[in-house]
Design a protein around this motif. Structure first.
Motif: not given
Length: 204
Positions: A96-121
């Motif tokens: 459960k979530i109560d096992e996470i220590d509030k005073h320590q930093l965490i790392n998060i991994s996820a899939v970013s939002i897709g922007k479609g076909f984009s140009g150079y700029q």
């Protein structure tokens, strides 16, 4: 203690501190997760956890058999992580979530939002050409390589193409608040992905 959990991104908001400062936060609905498998590799425990119950009809037969082997319900998402601590963990145990220590930093991994076909700029932050009358190089890339030698474009050349929709890892995020009742985690700053995306949380 090393702990991994799976959750969903709810969205972003802001929380006011005691000093009156507005802190941008991302709300995550985390867990509860269930331990579905434990095995050892190079003196490390490899723990597999499942998140979000799903109808067995929506899974393949091998996946259903994997859960049935340990008399567990079927889960939609599975992930594994190494656990170096000697704390006893059993199959079927709920994290459960109560096992996470509030005073320590965490790392998060996820899939970013897709922007479609984009140009150079937009994709690579290239500078544009002159915008004055007569210029024919406003948002074009310019030269992409030599001519006769080597006579080809090297792989990996920064060009226009699909932008976003990649696995992104963000380290050392600060926990602002933990709501154990609703399983909600408030993280300072932004988290990859759009609301509803699955996020993987790791705390060493």
């Amino acid at each position: 203690m090393s702990i991994n959990m799976v959750g969903e991104k709810i969205g972003m908001t802001q929380i006011f501190s005691e000093n009156g400062l507005a802190i941008p936060v991302t709300l995550l609905k985390v867990g509860p997760c269930t331990v579905t498998q434990i095995h050892e590799h190079n003196e490390n425990k490899i723990i597999q956890i499942g998140y979000k119950l799903v109808n067995p009809n929506k899974l393949t037969k091998p996946m259903v058999g994997h859960f049935k082997k340990n008399n567990l319900p079927c889960f939609r998402y599975l992930t594994e992580y190494k656990c170096k601590n000697k704390k006893k963990i059993n199959i079927g145990q709920i994290i459960k979530i109560d096992e996470i220590d509030k005073h320590q930093l965490i790392n998060i991994s996820a899939v970013s939002i897709g922007k479609g076909f984009s140009g150079y700029q937009k994709r690579h932050k290239f500078s544009r050409g002159p915008m004055s009358h007569g210029s024919k190089n406003h948002r074009e890339p310019g030269s992409i390589g030599a001519g006769t030698t080597p006579g080809r474009v090297f792989p990996g050349k920064k060009m226009a193409g699909r932008m976003g929709y990649k696995r992104v890892n963000i380290k050392n995020l600060e926990i602002i608040e933990i709501n154990n009742t609703n399983n909600v985690l408030a993280i300072k700053g932004s988290v990859p992905g759009k609301p509803g995306n699955i996020v993987y949380i790791n705390q060493q």
